[in-house]
Scaffold this motif. Structure first.
Motif, PDB file in Angstrom:
ATOM      1  N   LEU A   1       1.009  -1.175  -0.014  1.00 40.00           N
ATOM      2  CA  LEU A   1       0.003   0.092   0.038  1.00 40.00           C
ATOM      3  C   LEU A   1       0.778   1.236   0.026  1.00 40.00           C
ATOM      4  CD1 LEU A   1      -3.138   0.913   0.369  1.00 40.00           C
ATOM      5  CD2 LEU A   1      -2.548   0.962   2.777  1.00 40.00           C
TER       6      LEU A   1
ATOM      7  N   ALA B   1      -2.935  -1.877   7.245  1.00 41.27           N
ATOM      8  CA  ALA B   1      -2.248  -2.769   6.286  1.00 41.27           C
ATOM      9  C   ALA B   1      -1.899  -4.026   6.643  1.00 41.27           C
ATOM     10  CB  ALA B   1      -1.093  -1.892   5.952  1.00 41.27           C
TER      11      ALA B   1
ATOM     12  N   VAL C   1       3.464  -1.384   3.936  1.00 42.43           N
ATOM     13  CA  VAL C   1       3.395  -0.020   3.661  1.00 42.43           C
ATOM     14  C   VAL C   1       4.622   0.560   3.090  1.00 42.43           C
ATOM     15  CG1 VAL C   1       2.505   2.296   4.377  1.00 42.43           C
ATOM     16  CG2 VAL C   1       1.603   0.047   5.648  1.00 42.43           C
TER      17      VAL C   1
END
Length: 277
Positions: free
Chosen positions: A38, A71, A78
């Motif tokens: 992400l 996440a 991340v």
């Protein structure tokens, strides 16, 4: 006959656009899931929401650790990129990042151009002023002609503008720069949320500023996502709900906000400023 052909062409174009939009929405989440990463934008400069530990230089903070936990619940890593608020908005729109992790208030300028998660923080507006003379501010109306420091596209700067303050725009400045400039008179006031400003002032006690006892608009902050990325928004919301329900969100709040719980809206008795134009 020409008119019929024109209408048919328009209809085909509209359908194609809708199909393309839907495909893009699906691809946005599927690509993230496939890559396992992400992409998140954060400031990296503002204690206690997003900053670097002095001893280790590790990026941490309330908003940083919350999105890391979210996440984790989605089996994602991340990848953080540090930037100012205006850069975040541009990067969200371009798709360079997936989520803006610095709290972009939903009353801010152009707020309707983004998707938002459920809130992970509740607060209310406050202001930092010089300790010696309150920067000459005793009421909100006294903001007129005062030099207000901050990012251009926040609701807090919109409050300053509403009362006629002179805007002094910063791009991802650190807490000590913001506070020092108020103390030395380069600026007069910083409008931002109460919990963040209280923590920042407490962390830098050598700078002669304080949080004034003038409060206004309750607020909520949410992670910001490109408009139309609905599947990603739903996934983040589901994970945020889990983080809140099992108490992790409150634990992180107390860790970074000196025991305060910013995860629940408080009762308030102060003015709500209508910022709708």
């Amino acid at each position: 006959m020409i008119g019929s052909l024109t209408l048919a062409a328009c209809g085909a174009s509209a359908g194609s656009d809708a199909s393309s939009t839907k495909e893009t929405e699906q691809t946005a989440w599927e690509k993230i899931a496939e890559n396992g990463t992400l992409k998140v934008a954060t400031s990296g400069t503002l204690y206690p929401s997003s900053f670097h530990e002095s001893e280790t230089d590790k990026l941490t903070g309330y908003e940083v650790e919350v999105i890391r936990e979210v996440a984790k619940r989605l089996d994602l890593e991340v990848d953080f990129t540090e930037m100012g608020v205006d850069g975040m908005l541009t990067s969200v729109n371009s798709g360079a990042i997936d989520v803006a992790a610095m709290g972009i208030d939903r009353d801010g300028e152009n707020a309707d151009k983004y998707n938002y998660t459920i809130p992970y923080k509740y607060s209310f507006g406050s202001m930092v002023v010089r300790e010696s003379d309150d920067s000459g501010i005793e009421t909100l109306e006294d903001l007129k002609d005062k030099k207000a420091a901050g990012a251009a596209t926040t609701s807090y700067m919109k409050v300053a503008r509403h009362y006629g303050a002179e805007e002094v725009i910063y791009d991802n400045a650190t807490n000590d720069q913001y506070l020092s400039d108020v103390a030395n008179g380069r600026t007069d006031v910083i409008l931002n949320d109460f919990y963040s400003q209280t923590a920042a002032v407490a962390a830098l006690p050598h700078i002669p500023v304080k949080v004034h006892d003038i409060f206004y608009n309750p607020s909520e902050t949410n992670y910001s996502i490109k408009k139309g990325n609905d599947e990603l928004t739903e996934k983040l919301n589901g994970a945020l709900e889990e983080v809140k329900e099992d108490g992790t969100l409150a634990e992180l709040s107390k860790q970074f906000y000196d025991g305060a719980d910013v995860t629940e809206q408080i009762d308030y008795d102060f003015p709500e400023i209508d910022l709708k134009e």
